[in-house]
Design a protein around this motif. Sequence first.
Motif, short mmCIF file in Angstrom:
data_model
loop_
_atom_site.label_atom_id
_atom_site.label_comp_id
_atom_site.label_asym_id
_atom_site.label_seq_id
_atom_site.Cartn_x
_atom_site.Cartn_y
_atom_site.Cartn_z
N ILE A 157 0.85 -1.19 0.00
CA ILE A 157 0.00 0.00 0.00
C ILE A 157 0.89 1.24 0.00
CG2 ILE A 157 -1.76 1.26 1.29
CD1 ILE A 157 -2.74 -1.40 2.37
N THR A 158 0.61 2.17 -0.90
CA THR A 158 1.40 3.38 -1.01
C THR A 158 1.14 4.32 0.16
OG1 THR A 158 -0.27 4.56 -2.31
CG2 THR A 158 1.31 3.18 -3.53
N ALA A 159 2.06 5.28 0.34
CA ALA A 159 1.92 6.24 1.44
C ALA A 159 0.64 7.05 1.30
CB ALA A 159 3.15 7.14 1.49
N ARG A 160 0.32 7.48 0.08
CA ARG A 160 -0.90 8.25 -0.14
C ARG A 160 -2.12 7.39 0.17
NH1 ARG A 160 -3.99 9.64 -5.28
NH2 ARG A 160 -5.22 11.49 -4.73
N ALA A 161 -2.06 6.10 -0.21
CA ALA A 161 -3.19 5.21 0.06
C ALA A 161 -3.42 5.02 1.55
CB ALA A 161 -2.94 3.86 -0.61
N ARG A 162 -2.36 5.04 2.34
CA ARG A 162 -2.52 4.89 3.80
C ARG A 162 -3.30 6.06 4.37
NH1 ARG A 162 0.87 1.11 6.30
NH2 ARG A 162 2.28 0.05 4.85
N ASP A 163 -3.02 7.28 3.87
CA ASP A 163 -3.77 8.44 4.34
C ASP A 163 -5.24 8.33 3.95
OD1 ASP A 163 -1.46 9.51 5.39
OD2 ASP A 163 -1.00 10.70 3.59
N ILE A 164 -5.51 7.87 2.74
CA ILE A 164 -6.90 7.73 2.28
C ILE A 164 -7.63 6.68 3.13
CG2 ILE A 164 -8.33 6.94 0.36
CD1 ILE A 164 -6.23 8.19 -1.52
N LEU A 165 -7.01 5.53 3.36
CA LEU A 165 -7.64 4.47 4.15
C LEU A 165 -7.85 4.90 5.59
CD1 LEU A 165 -5.82 1.29 2.78
CD2 LEU A 165 -8.19 1.98 2.38
N GLU A 166 -6.97 5.77 6.10
CA GLU A 166 -7.16 6.27 7.47
C GLU A 166 -8.44 7.09 7.56
OE1 GLU A 166 -4.89 9.09 10.79
OE2 GLU A 166 -3.93 8.63 8.86
N LYS A 167 -8.68 7.95 6.56
CA LYS A 167 -9.91 8.74 6.55
C LYS A 167 -11.13 7.84 6.39
CE LYS A 167 -7.91 12.83 6.74
NZ LYS A 167 -6.49 12.38 6.72
N VAL A 168 -11.04 6.84 5.53
CA VAL A 168 -12.15 5.90 5.32
C VAL A 168 -12.44 5.14 6.61
CG1 VAL A 168 -12.90 3.84 4.06
CG2 VAL A 168 -11.75 5.71 2.84
N SER A 169 -11.40 4.72 7.31
CA SER A 169 -11.57 3.97 8.57
C SER A 169 -12.30 4.80 9.61
CB SER A 169 -10.21 3.55 9.12
OG SER A 169 -9.55 2.69 8.23
N THR A 170 -12.00 6.10 9.66
CA THR A 170 -12.66 6.98 10.63
C THR A 170 -14.17 7.00 10.41
OG1 THR A 170 -10.69 8.36 10.75
CG2 THR A 170 -12.75 9.31 11.55
N VAL A 171 -14.58 7.00 9.14
CA VAL A 171 -16.01 7.00 8.84
C VAL A 171 -16.64 5.64 9.14
CG1 VAL A 171 -17.71 7.33 7.01
CG2 VAL A 171 -15.68 8.79 7.09
N LEU A 172 -15.96 4.57 8.74
CA LEU A 172 -16.52 3.23 8.90
C LEU A 172 -16.56 2.77 10.36
CD1 LEU A 172 -14.96 1.29 5.87
CD2 LEU A 172 -17.11 2.56 6.00
N ALA A 173 -15.68 3.32 11.18
CA ALA A 173 -15.62 2.89 12.59
C ALA A 173 -16.88 3.28 13.35
CB ALA A 173 -14.39 3.50 13.26
N ALA A 174 -17.64 4.25 12.83
CA ALA A 174 -18.84 4.70 13.54
C ALA A 174 -19.98 3.70 13.48
CB ALA A 174 -19.31 6.04 12.96
N ALA A 175 -19.94 2.78 12.52
CA ALA A 175 -21.01 1.78 12.39
C ALA A 175 -20.54 0.44 12.94
CB ALA A 175 -21.42 1.63 10.92
N PRO A 176 -21.46 -0.37 13.52
CA PRO A 176 -21.06 -1.65 14.10
C PRO A 176 -21.04 -2.81 13.10
CG PRO A 176 -23.36 -1.25 14.58
CD PRO A 176 -22.88 -0.05 13.81
N ASN A 177 -21.37 -2.55 11.85
CA ASN A 177 -21.56 -3.62 10.87
C ASN A 177 -20.25 -4.35 10.54
OD1 ASN A 177 -23.47 -1.32 10.54
ND2 ASN A 177 -24.50 -2.73 9.16
N GLN A 178 -20.41 -5.60 10.09
CA GLN A 178 -19.28 -6.37 9.59
C GLN A 178 -18.78 -5.75 8.28
OE1 GLN A 178 -17.80 -9.38 10.84
NE2 GLN A 178 -18.90 -8.84 12.72
#
Length: 264
Positions: A157-178
């Motif tokens: 995973i590229t450095a830029r992709a890590r930043d993008i996935l970090e932002k995505v994780s912040t949004v997804l962490a709010a829901a309890p779904n699998q």
Amino acid sequence: MSRKREHEPEKENGERWMLTYLDLITLLMIFFVVLYSMSKVDTQKFQAVAESLNKALSGSTPAKIEISTNPVGPSLIQTGSPPEKTPNTNTPPDANVNAGQTNGNVERMSLEAIKAKLDKFAADNGIQTTLVTSIEERGLVVSIQETLLFESGSADITARARDILEKVSTVLAAAPNQIKVEGHTDNLPIRTPQFPSNWELSVIRSTNVVQILQRDGIPPSRLSATGYGEYRPISSNDTDAGRGKNRRIDLIILHTKYEVTEPQ
């Protein structure tokens, strides 16, 4: 010498039947006194008493006395068909259906809210063509194309992709779904020491994304990784543009009704 008197046959006692009759009357009286005095009984004990009385009265194998399964009340012996249960009119018959629909609507609204946040994030960062969201039957699908995450033929995973996935994780962490992470490739073969086929490439890519999501705060119990290789295309592999769409990572935020298929 006096002659012995011959023994005269004993006269049959004509009143012997009275003893049997009195015993019968006494047992019946005891039986009905027990019935009358018991307002709440132990069913098993009462059954034993009834069988004993039957044996005493008949002298043979008795017919079974049927005891009501509910010994509380005016009748201890089941003499007819059980009363029909009165339906509970306080709860509407479609209450459970309405509750299920309400929960489904609330969940859909939650997924749509997550979708809106991710769409805004993609638009603000100019990646709306490589990070695309859609709500499907199984849940919210966040499709991220290969060019946004990996170099060609690599699972790192590229450095830029890590930043993008970090932002995505912040949004997804709010829901309890699998969350299922699915790796996909095009149909161009790859044969390297690390990736003998597209199967290995797709699996390692999805696993690496799972590790990033976990590191960024999503519980590992909510995550799973799958690799499909080139066998789940969303576009034709006959063109460069079509192959580019097929090389992707899909994050599926599952509806809770599909969680029953996930191992617990």
